[in-house]
Design a protein around this motif. Structure first.
Motif, PDB file in Angstrom:
ATOM      1  N   TYR A  76      27.796   1.350  73.675  1.00 29.95           N
ATOM      2  CA  TYR A  76      26.444   1.393  74.235  1.00 29.95           C
ATOM      3  C   TYR A  76      26.149   0.110  75.022  1.00 29.95           C
ATOM      4  CZ  TYR A  76      21.317   1.681  74.309  1.00 29.95           C
ATOM      5  OH  TYR A  76      19.991   1.722  74.696  1.00 29.95           O
ATOM      6  N   ARG A  77      25.742   0.293  76.266  1.00 28.21           N
ATOM      7  CA  ARG A  77      25.380  -0.802  77.170  1.00 28.21           C
ATOM      8  C   ARG A  77      26.530  -1.797  77.392  1.00 28.21           C
ATOM      9  NH1 ARG A  77      20.470  -1.050  78.939  1.00 28.21           N
ATOM     10  NH2 ARG A  77      20.673  -3.245  79.493  1.00 28.21           N
ATOM     11  N   TRP A  85      39.045   8.120  74.580  1.00 29.57           N
ATOM     12  CA  TRP A  85      37.807   7.593  75.156  1.00 29.57           C
ATOM     13  C   TRP A  85      36.668   8.606  75.051  1.00 29.57           C
ATOM     14  CZ3 TRP A  85      35.112   9.996  78.952  1.00 29.57           C
ATOM     15  CH2 TRP A  85      35.792  10.920  79.751  1.00 29.57           C
ATOM     16  N   GLU A  86      37.027   9.920  75.054  1.00 28.78           N
ATOM     17  CA  GLU A  86      35.990  10.949  74.948  1.00 28.78           C
ATOM     18  C   GLU A  86      35.309  10.924  73.580  1.00 28.78           C
ATOM     19  OE1 GLU A  86      39.219  11.586  75.499  1.00 28.78           O
ATOM     20  OE2 GLU A  86      39.518  13.035  77.127  1.00 28.78           O
ATOM     21  N   LYS A  87      35.967  10.312  72.585  1.00 33.42           N
ATOM     22  CA  LYS A  87      35.405  10.239  71.232  1.00 33.42           C
ATOM     23  C   LYS A  87      34.634   8.938  71.006  1.00 33.42           C
ATOM     24  CE  LYS A  87      39.076  13.115  69.266  1.00 33.42           C
ATOM     25  NZ  LYS A  87      40.179  13.175  68.265  1.00 33.42           N
ATOM     26  N   ALA A  88      34.512   8.132  72.057  1.00 26.38           N
ATOM     27  CA  ALA A  88      33.710   6.909  71.966  1.00 26.38           C
ATOM     28  C   ALA A  88      32.232   7.257  72.067  1.00 26.38           C
ATOM     29  CB  ALA A  88      34.096   5.936  73.083  1.00 26.38           C
ATOM     30  N   ILE A  89      31.380   6.312  71.749  1.00 24.40           N
ATOM     31  CA  ILE A  89      29.936   6.546  71.756  1.00 24.40           C
ATOM     32  C   ILE A  89      29.287   5.673  72.827  1.00 24.40           C
ATOM     33  CG2 ILE A  89      27.829   6.360  70.379  1.00 24.40           C
ATOM     34  CD1 ILE A  89      29.717   6.797  67.925  1.00 24.40           C
ATOM     35  N   LYS A 128      23.638   4.355  65.109  1.00 29.15           N
ATOM     36  CA  LYS A 128      23.548   3.452  63.962  1.00 29.15           C
ATOM     37  C   LYS A 128      24.812   3.611  63.114  1.00 29.15           C
ATOM     38  CE  LYS A 128      18.495   3.352  63.581  1.00 29.15           C
ATOM     39  NZ  LYS A 128      17.327   3.616  62.697  1.00 29.15           N
ATOM     40  N   LEU A 129      25.229   2.515  62.501  1.00 29.65           N
ATOM     41  CA  LEU A 129      26.434   2.552  61.685  1.00 29.65           C
ATOM     42  C   LEU A 129      26.107   2.987  60.259  1.00 29.65           C
ATOM     43  CD1 LEU A 129      29.488   1.939  61.494  1.00 29.65           C
ATOM     44  CD2 LEU A 129      28.867  -0.375  60.757  1.00 29.65           C
ATOM     45  N   ASP A 130      26.770   4.049  59.821  1.00 29.71           N
ATOM     46  CA  ASP A 130      26.680   4.485  58.434  1.00 29.71           C
ATOM     47  C   ASP A 130      27.747   3.717  57.658  1.00 29.71           C
ATOM     48  OD1 ASP A 130      27.017   5.793  55.958  1.00 29.71           O
ATOM     49  OD2 ASP A 130      26.242   7.667  56.788  1.00 29.71           O
ATOM     50  N   LYS A 131      27.322   2.703  56.911  1.00 29.69           N
ATOM     51  CA  LYS A 131      28.270   1.828  56.230  1.00 29.69           C
ATOM     52  C   LYS A 131      29.010   2.528  55.101  1.00 29.69           C
ATOM     53  CE  LYS A 131      25.788  -2.404  57.397  1.00 29.69           C
ATOM     54  NZ  LYS A 131      25.111  -3.629  56.890  1.00 29.69           N
ATOM     55  N   ILE A 191      26.610   6.956  63.747  1.00 26.62           N
ATOM     56  CA  ILE A 191      25.808   8.177  63.800  1.00 26.62           C
ATOM     57  C   ILE A 191      24.963   8.149  65.073  1.00 26.62           C
ATOM     58  CG2 ILE A 191      24.128   9.613  62.604  1.00 26.62           C
ATOM     59  CD1 ILE A 191      26.783   9.224  61.107  1.00 26.62           C
ATOM     60  N   VAL A 192      25.269   9.045  65.973  1.00 25.36           N
ATOM     61  CA  VAL A 192      24.583   9.093  67.264  1.00 25.36           C
ATOM     62  C   VAL A 192      23.163   9.619  67.091  1.00 25.36           C
ATOM     63  CG1 VAL A 192      24.631  10.040  69.602  1.00 25.36           C
ATOM     64  CG2 VAL A 192      26.773   9.492  68.426  1.00 25.36           C
ATOM     65  N   GLU A 193      22.202   8.937  67.722  1.00 24.79           N
ATOM     66  CA  GLU A 193      20.806   9.360  67.606  1.00 24.79           C
ATOM     67  C   GLU A 193      20.526  10.629  68.407  1.00 24.79           C
ATOM     68  OE1 GLU A 193      18.139   6.195  68.508  1.00 24.79           O
ATOM     69  OE2 GLU A 193      18.869   4.881  66.905  1.00 24.79           O
ATOM     70  N   ASP A 194      21.159  10.719  69.586  1.00 19.73           N
ATOM     71  CA  ASP A 194      20.938  11.873  70.456  1.00 19.73           C
ATOM     72  C   ASP A 194      22.310  12.399  70.891  1.00 19.73           C
ATOM     73  OD1 ASP A 194      20.341  13.698  72.446  1.00 19.73           O
ATOM     74  OD2 ASP A 194      18.727  12.510  73.315  1.00 19.73           O
ATOM     75  N   LYS A 195      22.853  13.357  70.148  1.00 23.04           N
ATOM     76  CA  LYS A 195      24.194  13.878  70.417  1.00 23.04           C
ATOM     77  C   LYS A 195      24.302  14.508  71.800  1.00 23.04           C
ATOM     78  CE  LYS A 195      25.615  14.718  65.635  1.00 23.04           C
ATOM     79  NZ  LYS A 195      26.109  15.737  64.660  1.00 23.04           N
TER      80      LYS A 195
END
Length: 269
Positions: free
Chosen positions: A205-206, A221-225, A230-233, A239-243
């Motif tokens: 992100y950014r 790379w297609e499986k990158a975000i 947010k990280l689920d520890k 966990i993507v906020e907007d899939k």
């Protein structure tokens, strides 16, 4: 009065430097004694002595505060030269000394030769690895926030789960590196070599100056975000906020042949 205060401040500064030098010298002498007496560098070295060496290293790094850039660099080079942090046969468990949670913040490690080293969960916040050779080393879960890797050799380095928030990867060689689940938010990728780099689950992100052509040379790379997450520890995944939005970004990249991901250039780095 003013002159007297300046002299007093200078005296305190000199005394503090001498004290810090003494701390570092005592550490190196005590480690050399452990190496000789308990054969720490040998495969059959004393495990209890290795635990003592780890404790001494953790402690001295916390105490070196006046010139951390230089002093912490001396310690890491000492551990490398004594082969305490290198591993064999691609098994980081074979290293003699584990540096997890050791504090190497702001260490000046530019140009260091540090291949095949066990650096799991080490704190390198704000450190400099400019033109360093870390080929084949393991930095799983390392804290690399704002760390400078300009022109560093990071081939086959395992950076999975590491925190590279705002790290500078300008012209870094990341061929065959593992960035799985790594936090690369706002990292600078200008002219970085991402050939066969594993980006599965990486948080981009950014990210800055991330060239689409370079990105596509990476694996997964297609499986990158690419959008906010947010990280689920507990599950150790992002966990993507907007899939839907993230899927849209992936599709835009897939259909593009040139340009910068998100259009974010180095000027905003």
């Amino acid at each position: 009065m003013f002159i007297t205060k300046r002299i007093s401040d200078k005296t305190l500064e000199i005394n503090e430097k001498n004290h810090q030098d003494e701390i570092l010298e005592n550490y190196l002498e005590s480690m050399e004694k452990l190496l000789l007496d308990y054969k720490l560098s040998n495969d059959d070295g004393d495990n209890q002595a290795r635990n003592v060496a780890r404790f001494k290293t953790l402690t001295v790094l916390r105490r070196l505060t006046s010139n951390p850039e230089q002093d912490k660099s001396i310690i890491l080079k000492f551990l490398r030269d004594t082969e305490l942090i290198q591993f064999k046969n691609n098994d980081h468990e074979t290293s003699k000394l584990r540096l997890a949670f050791c504090d190497f913040q702001k260490a000046n490690l530019g140009g260091i030769e540090l291949e095949i080293a066990n650096l799991i969960a080490v704190n390198f916040i704000g450190a400099s690895f400019k033109k360093a050779n870390l080929r084949g080393s393991v930095l799983i879960a390392a804290d690399l926030r704002k760390t400078d890797f300009t022109k560093a050799d990071l081939r086959k380095v395992d950076l999975s789960g590491s925190v590279l928030l705002r790290a500078n990867l300008k012209e870094a060689d990341l061929r065959d590196a593992n960035l799985k689940i790594a936090n690369l938010k706002e990292a600078n990728f200008k002219e970085a070599n991402l050939t066969r780099t594993n980006l599965e689950g990486a948080y981009l992100y950014r990210a800055k100056c991330l060239n689409i052509k370079d990105l596509k040379s990476a694996k997964n790379w297609e499986k990158a975000i690419f959008t906010r997450a947010k990280l689920d520890k507990d599950k150790f995944q992002w966990i993507v906020e907007d899939k839907e939005n993230n899927e849209l970004q992936v599709e835009i990249i897939r259909n593009s042949t040139s340009g910068i991901v998100g259009g974010i250039m180095e000027s905003s780095f």
